[in-house]
Design a protein around this motif. Structure first.
Motif, mmCIF file in Angstrom:
data_model
loop_
_atom_site.group_PDB
_atom_site.id
_atom_site.type_symbol
_atom_site.label_atom_id
_atom_site.label_comp_id
_atom_site.label_asym_id
_atom_site.label_seq_id
_atom_site.Cartn_x
_atom_site.Cartn_y
_atom_site.Cartn_z
ATOM 1 N N LYS A 177 41.573 36.384 39.331
ATOM 2 C CA LYS A 177 40.979 38.417 38.871
ATOM 3 C C LYS A 177 39.976 38.601 40.315
ATOM 4 O O LYS A 177 40.752 39.821 39.770
ATOM 5 C CB LYS A 177 39.695 37.608 38.217
ATOM 6 N N THR A 178 40.058 38.124 41.753
ATOM 7 C CA THR A 178 39.886 39.050 42.477
ATOM 8 C C THR A 178 41.490 40.063 43.268
ATOM 9 O O THR A 178 41.050 40.657 44.036
ATOM 10 C CB THR A 178 38.915 38.663 43.883
ATOM 11 N N ASN A 217 43.911 28.566 32.360
ATOM 12 C CA ASN A 217 42.591 29.176 32.780
ATOM 13 C C ASN A 217 42.326 29.087 34.113
ATOM 14 O O ASN A 217 41.606 30.115 34.112
ATOM 15 C CB ASN A 217 41.204 28.604 31.951
ATOM 16 N N ALA A 218 42.217 27.941 34.717
ATOM 17 C CA ALA A 218 41.197 28.239 36.103
ATOM 18 C C ALA A 218 41.663 29.260 37.321
ATOM 19 O O ALA A 218 41.474 29.638 38.188
ATOM 20 C CB ALA A 218 41.119 26.837 36.991
ATOM 21 N N LEU A 219 43.181 29.128 36.809
ATOM 22 C CA LEU A 219 44.697 29.932 37.216
ATOM 23 C C LEU A 219 44.518 31.435 37.743
ATOM 24 O O LEU A 219 44.410 31.836 38.406
ATOM 25 C CB LEU A 219 45.884 29.789 37.994
ATOM 26 N N ARG A 220 43.881 31.655 36.014
ATOM 27 C CA ARG A 220 43.581 33.188 36.018
ATOM 28 C C ARG A 220 42.269 33.556 36.500
ATOM 29 O O ARG A 220 42.061 34.791 36.727
ATOM 30 C CB ARG A 220 43.519 33.037 34.459
ATOM 31 N N THR A 221 40.767 32.740 36.270
ATOM 32 C CA THR A 221 40.079 32.858 37.096
ATOM 33 C C THR A 221 40.158 32.764 38.782
ATOM 34 O O THR A 221 39.414 34.178 39.277
ATOM 35 C CB THR A 221 38.853 31.470 36.647
ATOM 36 N N ALA A 276 43.976 22.858 44.460
ATOM 37 C CA ALA A 276 45.153 23.755 44.558
ATOM 38 C C ALA A 276 45.288 24.733 44.550
ATOM 39 O O ALA A 276 45.611 26.036 45.036
ATOM 40 C CB ALA A 276 46.217 22.585 44.409
ATOM 41 N N VAL A 277 44.856 24.979 43.030
ATOM 42 C CA VAL A 277 44.308 26.315 43.168
ATOM 43 C C VAL A 277 43.846 27.653 43.666
ATOM 44 O O VAL A 277 44.118 28.532 43.331
ATOM 45 C CB VAL A 277 43.538 26.113 41.109
ATOM 46 N N GLU A 278 42.632 27.359 43.367
ATOM 47 C CA GLU A 278 41.933 27.766 44.802
ATOM 48 C C GLU A 278 42.850 28.380 45.839
ATOM 49 O O GLU A 278 42.879 29.815 46.514
ATOM 50 C CB GLU A 278 40.388 27.777 44.983
ATOM 51 N N GLU A 279 43.194 27.110 46.598
ATOM 52 C CA GLU A 279 44.416 27.318 47.682
ATOM 53 C C GLU A 279 45.742 28.230 47.567
ATOM 54 O O GLU A 279 45.870 29.373 48.071
ATOM 55 C CB GLU A 279 44.959 25.835 47.863
ATOM 56 N N VAL A 280 45.788 28.518 46.192
ATOM 57 C CA VAL A 280 47.355 29.104 45.347
ATOM 58 C C VAL A 280 47.033 30.255 45.803
ATOM 59 O O VAL A 280 47.380 31.393 45.757
ATOM 60 C CB VAL A 280 47.888 28.582 44.105
ATOM 61 N N ALA A 281 45.488 30.373 44.502
ATOM 62 C CA ALA A 281 45.142 31.750 44.924
ATOM 63 C C ALA A 281 45.033 32.777 46.557
ATOM 64 O O ALA A 281 45.141 33.839 46.660
ATOM 65 C CB ALA A 281 43.876 32.540 43.880
#
Length: 517
Positions: free
Chosen positions: A389-390, A382-386, A347-352
């Motif tokens: 970053k973009t 930490n995964a969400l912060r990464t 979910a982290v990637e899709e949220v970002a």
């Protein structure tokens, strides 16, 4: 990861889609003649001082007065006031920054009433566009952004991007900036300037100084609320800030825009014009690159991602809420914590992506699936912060609370991108109500009887939804057969899958419509 930019021009403006790794990650719309864009300069008039807010409301020609806080005055506001006054009264020599005598800087703890008064004229720059019931937000801490430098007048400070790590490169860039800039101009050295030759850096800085001269000349003739200098359209801003070697294609469907982009790219990044391509096919450019499909699947209230899990995204005036749901994801019953962690990490990637795609701003609350292990919570944070970053917008991510909530504050400079992906129901026309089957059948029978008995139509055909036509034919003694017994006339039926349930159309023997409902 490769990037592509796809640009569609129409009569109302331009639409810009940024694709990264075959996924749509940014989508921008810009209307023709849109005003009060971020970066625009205006000659403002102070309308009201608010001591309780330590702010002022200034008129720049918007529907609502712009908001100017004491913090946004900047330390050099007295120099900006003096510069505005000198230029407006024709003292151009004294306004030349190389000969300009800087005024003392203001203190951070001061009051706005000590600096500005009602009726003052001052040069301001837009930092946030009008949103909802709020007017634009402006600043007197003005600057001009280029590809490699940001020019900051009324100071002599040189700053370097923290993302440039090499001490030798930092020294090279600082020495170059010192030798290139003129008196009373500060410089911020951007990340993309790393490794760039002095000729390109010199060209960029000279271009910014030329823009400053243009601003000064425009200000001399400007009247209150006039646009003194525009930032330019959002497309050029995106290219200036983002273009790098990862871009493999810039596709556009307008010949004039292609030529304009070619000229612009030759100026800011020689050689980059080679990736420009003109789309000429009959297929819409957004269909060719499957962008319309990506928009429909990405901007709804519910957004699915891998494994059957999905996000539910709600937007209110105060904040955005993103809820992570496991959906029909298959879990290993022996290890719930690992299963939940897997869904949350996906979910982290899709949220970002969603935050960046919709350009969400203000407060964002993410409700991840609850995890008890503090180490896994920290790993997810930490995964969400990464993943973010973009994201070029300034943002702060707080650690996960004990309730499994993550709070993000993200800079809001434009209204969030909201695209309607729902469609009006053809049966109820969006009302949420439709007539019952009994009402529909009664209406149909009354219409048929009227056409046969009163209008004397011998040959009649009904075109309707398949559920309606099948219902009329169903059974050994169907409704249609009962009507034949009663009226001694046969009703032809044609199923139309694209019709709403309540839509009935009748045709005569020649195929001409006689009743349309």
């Amino acid at each position: 990861m490769s990037n592509e930019l796809v640009i569609h021009k129409n009569s109302s403006g331009i639409e810009i889609a940024l694709i990264s790794g075959k996924k749509l990650i940014e989508f921008h719309k810009e209307s023709s003649g849109s005003s009060f864009q971020v970066g625009n300069f205006y000659l403002a008039k102070v309308k009201k001082i608010s001591p309780t807010l330590n702010a002022a409301f200034v008129d720049i020609g918007a529907e609502r007065d712009a908001f100017l806080t004491y913090f946004d005055l900047g330390p050099n506001v007295l120099s900006v006031k003096k510069f505005t006054h000198l230029v407006q009264h024709g003292n151009m020599q004294q306004a030349d920054l190389e000969r300009f005598n800087l005024e003392p800087q203001t203190v951070k703890t001061g009051k706005i009433g000590q600096v500005l008064k009602v009726g003052d004229r001052i040069l301001v720059q837009v930092v946030k566009e009008p949103m909802s019931t709020k007017g634009p937000k402006v600043t007197c801490d003005i600057s001009l952004a280029g590809r490699y430098f940001v020019l900051v007048p009324f100071t002599n400070t040189i700053s370097i991007s923290k993302k440039i790590g090499s001490p030798a490169e930092k020294k090279r860039l600082r020495d170059l900036a010192t030798s290139l800039k003129t008196e009373n101009f500060g410089v911020i050295i951007r990340t993309v300037s790393e490794g760039v030759e002095i000729e390109e850096l010199d060209r960029d800085l000279r271009g910014l100084i030329k823009k400053w001269d243009e601003l000064k000349n425009n200000l001399k003739q400007a009247k209150l609320t006039d646009l003194v200098l525009g930032e330019g359209n959002r497309l050029y801003t995106l290219l200036r800030d983002m273009l790098n070697d990862s871009f493999t294609q810039i596709a556009v469907d307008d010949q004039t825009m292609l030529q304009d982009l070619k000229t612009y790219l030759q100026r800011i990044s020689p050689g980059s014009e080679k990736i420009l391509k003109l789309h000429q096919g009959k297929t819409h450019i957004f269909d060719q690159f499957q962008i319309n499909r990506a928009i429909k699947s990405s901007f709804g209230k519910s957004v699915t991602f891998s494994g059957g899990a999905y996000l539910v995204i709600e937007h209110t005036e105060a904040l955005h809420v993103i809820d992570v749901n496991s959906g029909n994801t298959s879990f290993d019953p022996q290890n719930r914590e690992e299963n939940v962690m897997k869904v949350n990490m996906e979910a982290v990637e899709e949220v970002a992506r969603q935050i960046r795609l919709r350009d969400m701003g203000g407060i964002i609350v993410i409700d991840f699936i609850d995890m008890k292990d503090p180490k896994k919570r920290n790993e997810l944070h930490n995964a969400l912060r990464t993943a973010m970053k973009t994201d070029r917008a300034k943002h702060t991510i707080l650690p996960m609370s004990k309730f499994g909530l993550v709070q993000i504050t993200r800079e809001r400079v434009r209204p969030a991108m909201e695209i309607t992906t729902s469609e009006v129901c053809p049966s109820c026309n969006g009302t949420g109500r439709m007539e019952s089957s009994v009402q529909l059948l009664n209406r149909l029978e009354n219409t048929v009887s009227y056409l046969w008995d009163n209008m004397n139509h011998k040959h009649l055909k009904l075109k309707a939804h398949p559920l309606v036509t099948n219902y009329l034919k169903q059974g050994l003694i169907s409704i249609r057969l009962k009507w034949w017994f009663k009226h001694k006339r046969w009703l032809k039926l044609e199923a139309a899958p694209n019709y709403g349930l309540s839509r009935l159309e009748f045709f005569d023997e020649a195929g001409h419509p006689i009743v349309g409902e």
